[in-house]
Design a protein around this motif. Sequence first.
Motif, short mmCIF file in Angstrom:
data_model
loop_
_atom_site.label_atom_id
_atom_site.label_comp_id
_atom_site.label_asym_id
_atom_site.label_seq_id
_atom_site.Cartn_x
_atom_site.Cartn_y
_atom_site.Cartn_z
N THR A 136 1.16 -0.75 -0.61
CA THR A 136 0.06 0.03 0.14
C THR A 136 0.76 1.46 -0.19
OG1 THR A 136 -0.10 0.15 2.49
CG2 THR A 136 -1.92 -1.31 0.95
N ALA A 137 0.30 2.19 -0.57
CA ALA A 137 0.91 3.90 -0.37
C ALA A 137 1.14 3.65 0.89
CB ALA A 137 0.33 4.71 -1.28
N PRO A 138 2.05 4.95 1.31
CA PRO A 138 2.17 5.58 2.89
C PRO A 138 1.25 7.22 2.45
CG PRO A 138 4.50 6.18 1.49
CD PRO A 138 3.31 5.21 -0.08
N TYR A 139 0.58 7.62 3.36
CA TYR A 139 -0.08 8.51 3.36
C TYR A 139 0.89 10.25 3.63
CZ TYR A 139 -4.65 7.76 5.49
OH TYR A 139 -5.67 7.30 5.43
N GLU A 140 0.72 10.74 2.13
CA GLU A 140 1.59 11.60 1.64
C GLU A 140 0.84 13.17 2.60
OE1 GLU A 140 4.42 13.57 1.05
OE2 GLU A 140 4.62 12.85 -1.09
N ARG A 141 1.94 13.79 3.28
CA ARG A 141 1.85 14.84 3.97
C ARG A 141 2.09 16.64 3.08
NH1 ARG A 141 2.27 10.71 7.35
NH2 ARG A 141 0.03 10.62 8.80
N VAL A 142 1.05 17.16 2.67
CA VAL A 142 1.58 18.23 1.86
C VAL A 142 1.45 19.96 2.70
CG1 VAL A 142 1.32 19.81 -0.11
CG2 VAL A 142 1.81 17.01 -0.20
N GLY A 143 2.69 20.42 2.98
CA GLY A 143 1.80 21.77 3.66
C GLY A 143 1.91 22.92 2.25
N THR A 144 1.12 23.50 2.07
CA THR A 144 1.54 24.68 1.54
C THR A 144 1.24 26.54 2.32
OG1 THR A 144 0.18 23.29 0.01
CG2 THR A 144 0.10 25.63 -0.71
N VAL A 145 1.71 26.84 2.04
CA VAL A 145 1.21 28.52 2.69
C VAL A 145 2.49 29.53 1.44
CG1 VAL A 145 2.83 28.66 4.55
CG2 VAL A 145 4.74 28.93 2.90
N GLY A 146 1.16 29.92 1.41
CA GLY A 146 1.31 31.38 0.41
C GLY A 146 0.16 32.32 0.34
N ALA A 147 -0.22 33.14 -0.55
CA ALA A 147 -0.55 33.98 -0.89
C ALA A 147 -2.07 34.42 -1.48
CB ALA A 147 -0.27 35.03 -0.06
N ASN A 148 -2.72 35.34 -1.60
CA ASN A 148 -3.71 35.76 -2.76
C ASN A 148 -4.12 37.14 -2.86
OD1 ASN A 148 -4.47 32.73 -3.48
ND2 ASN A 148 -6.88 32.85 -3.09
N LEU A 149 -3.75 37.49 -4.45
CA LEU A 149 -4.06 38.55 -4.31
C LEU A 149 -5.67 39.32 -5.17
CD1 LEU A 149 -2.94 41.97 -2.78
CD2 LEU A 149 -1.84 41.81 -5.40
N MET A 150 -6.10 39.81 -4.25
CA MET A 150 -7.14 39.69 -5.13
C MET A 150 -7.68 40.83 -6.12
SD MET A 150 -9.57 37.19 -5.17
CE MET A 150 -10.78 38.19 -5.62
N ILE A 151 -7.45 41.38 -7.15
CA ILE A 151 -7.79 42.93 -7.72
C ILE A 151 -9.50 43.10 -7.79
CG2 ILE A 151 -6.20 44.12 -9.39
CD1 ILE A 151 -4.63 42.23 -9.63
N GLY A 152 -9.66 43.73 -7.17
CA GLY A 152 -11.43 43.99 -7.32
C GLY A 152 -11.72 42.84 -7.30
N GLN A 153 -12.92 42.18 -7.83
CA GLN A 153 -13.58 40.92 -7.03
C GLN A 153 -12.77 40.17 -7.96
OE1 GLN A 153 -17.75 41.78 -6.41
NE2 GLN A 153 -17.38 42.45 -4.75
N GLY A 154 -13.08 40.07 -9.55
CA GLY A 154 -13.03 39.11 -10.33
C GLY A 154 -11.39 38.62 -10.57
N VAL A 155 -10.22 39.20 -10.15
CA VAL A 155 -9.14 38.93 -10.37
C VAL A 155 -8.05 38.92 -9.55
CG1 VAL A 155 -6.83 39.52 -12.11
CG2 VAL A 155 -9.06 40.05 -13.18
N VAL A 156 -7.13 37.67 -9.82
CA VAL A 156 -6.21 36.64 -8.66
C VAL A 156 -4.65 36.95 -8.84
CG1 VAL A 156 -7.42 34.45 -8.51
CG2 VAL A 156 -6.29 35.55 -6.36
N LEU A 157 -3.94 36.75 -7.83
CA LEU A 157 -2.46 37.03 -8.23
C LEU A 157 -2.13 35.54 -6.79
CD1 LEU A 157 -0.51 40.06 -9.62
CD2 LEU A 157 -1.99 38.34 -10.55
N LYS A 158 -1.52 34.85 -7.08
CA LYS A 158 -1.46 33.64 -6.13
C LYS A 158 0.04 33.61 -6.37
CE LYS A 158 -5.70 31.57 -6.69
NZ LYS A 158 -6.72 30.32 -6.84
N ALA A 159 0.74 33.33 -5.28
CA ALA A 159 1.98 32.46 -4.67
C ALA A 159 1.81 31.75 -3.88
CB ALA A 159 2.95 33.67 -4.61
N ASP A 160 2.57 30.61 -3.77
CA ASP A 160 2.96 29.34 -2.77
C ASP A 160 3.88 28.86 -2.75
OD1 ASP A 160 2.07 27.09 -3.80
OD2 ASP A 160 0.03 27.72 -4.18
N TYR A 161 4.40 28.21 -1.73
CA TYR A 161 5.41 27.04 -1.76
C TYR A 161 4.61 26.12 -0.49
CZ TYR A 161 9.34 24.64 0.14
OH TYR A 161 10.44 24.08 0.57
#
Lengths: 437, 178
Positions: free
Chosen positions: A392-417
């Motif tokens: 069987t496969a092991p449990y993969e554990r993933v940590g994600t940190v980052g940010a969403n920058l919303m421009i108005g209500q319809g556009v988003v810029l994203k960055a994460d690690y």
Amino acid sequence: MKQRILSAALAAAFLAAPAAALAQDTDLAKRVEQLAAELEKVKAELAAQRAQAAAAPAQPVQAAQPVQPAVTAPAAAAAAAPAAALASDTVFSGYGEVNYNHPVRNASGAQTDLRRAVIGIQHRFDEKTKVVAEFEWEHAIASAEDSGESAIEQMYVEREFNNGLRGKAGLFLMPVGLLNQNHEPTAYYGVERNFVETAIIPTTWREAGIGLSGEFGDGFTWDTGLTTGFDLTKWDPASGEGRESPLGAIHQEGQLAKSRNLAVHGALNWRGVPGLLVGGSVFTGEAGHKTPDFAGNDARVTMAELHTRYTPGAWDLSALWAYGRISNTEALNATFVGNPTPVPSSFAGWYLQAAYKLWQNADYALTPFARFESFNTARTYAQVPAGLGVPTAPYERVGTVGANLMIGQGVVLKADYQKFREDKTLDRVNLGVGFAY
Amino acid sequence: MRYVPLTVLAACAVTAPAFATQYLSPEQAEKLMFPEADAFRPHPLALDTAQMRQVEQASGLPTRSAQWRVVGAYKGDTLLGYMVLDDVIGKFELISYAVGLNPDATVRQVEILAYRESHGSEIRLPAWRRQFVGKSARSGDLRIGAGINNISGATLSCTHVTDGVRRIAAVAQVALAR
């Protein structure tokens, strides 16, 4: 004498000219005023007509309520305008995203992809009947030589009945989890969709069939339906696809979908406290379709999940647990011996996510977030004779940190690690731009 | 046995309780908001340019219209407050709603008259609408995330109705408040 008369006449004419012009101006102003008054009158008549039209559909509702004093009717009717007349019957929508992934230990694996572009069309035939369709292209170019694909993500008709229930028929999104029905890039944190809701719940998961939705009151809503299910005959034990997403490898997406076995689903959600959502869903159906000479005809796919999201003030907290099961796969897996990817008997995952709107002005909003996920696409296998199985496969554990920058209500810029506990070669930095309208 | 789910679906469709997309008429809304009123009179409101500018400043939103559909609620000659009717787009479709205002321009009540989206009709829940009561354009808490909590899965509907209520509260503050 003649000259004098002429010059006097000319002088008089010059003197009179401004006076005449003034008289003309006054006349013009009067006419403008008259026109304005007439316009107001026409507007008032139009408003009265509209009010009558608006009042008409409201009458059945009124009948169910205590009778209003006669004096109230004209006031509100005169103030009411026809809401429906302001909206178009046909609405176009769209969303899309372009992502950049940079594996930190393998710079040559860096990739930029127009992940998806989607055009949506919704047309309302009348107050209670509409059709919703979404057309999607993934990976920029879809042709025989390219790896893109073109798909219909949803296409269903929906009718609201007089008793408030909504029935739909066609290809529609399963009411599962937090992401499946709200999958626009502006609706989730992180460049990539979370792993649990892609590897365990195959977002965007849609099936063809019929569905029914309604409310119990007190914030409870429910969904149920009878739809197509999965096709286990598509399982390829030689490829790794089933390891990436067991259900993603056998979904049918309304494409010549085998329908000998149908599936049922039910979902219940509660939003009784502002900002809080608690819900869950179950989906189950056989997946063999009585295929001749197929060893997995008794196999049943079942998916269950629980989810919650709480958005008090600037916080956005969510958690989800999902568990999938494919039963009666012993005989089928016996035919796959020697292959790397037999059918798992269970797969599961969960995540916790916290986001906080750190800064906001009229145009921008910056929301850092952190997410921890744990998931396993091959948690268990049905028993096979000793020595012939795959671990069987092991449990993969993933940590994600980052940010969403919303421009108005319809556009988003994203960055994460993203940091992977098991397969550290996957650690990566992601950048993305997305929009939805 | 195979047709049990179909039968259940059909049974649900036939026996469910009665309500519809159009939840309230304007007349029902004004009576709900001002049960003690004995008269409702139209109070058509046309903002001038200066007032429109003030509304934009107070709400942080475009005024959108100079004309507003307003009804005054009275008990005898005493003004109890106003009801303002408006529509905003949710995600794709119009949401018709009414805002009840006290004479001092604080929000008295919010009622959803018609909701047409497939998802997010939870904005009709009393618990969500109660968040607006007592707030005003001045108090600064008529915003999603700052005084008004969102409904998951109905973000756009919540945001647009909240913005609409804030705009109306600003209109009331500028042109109706006593």
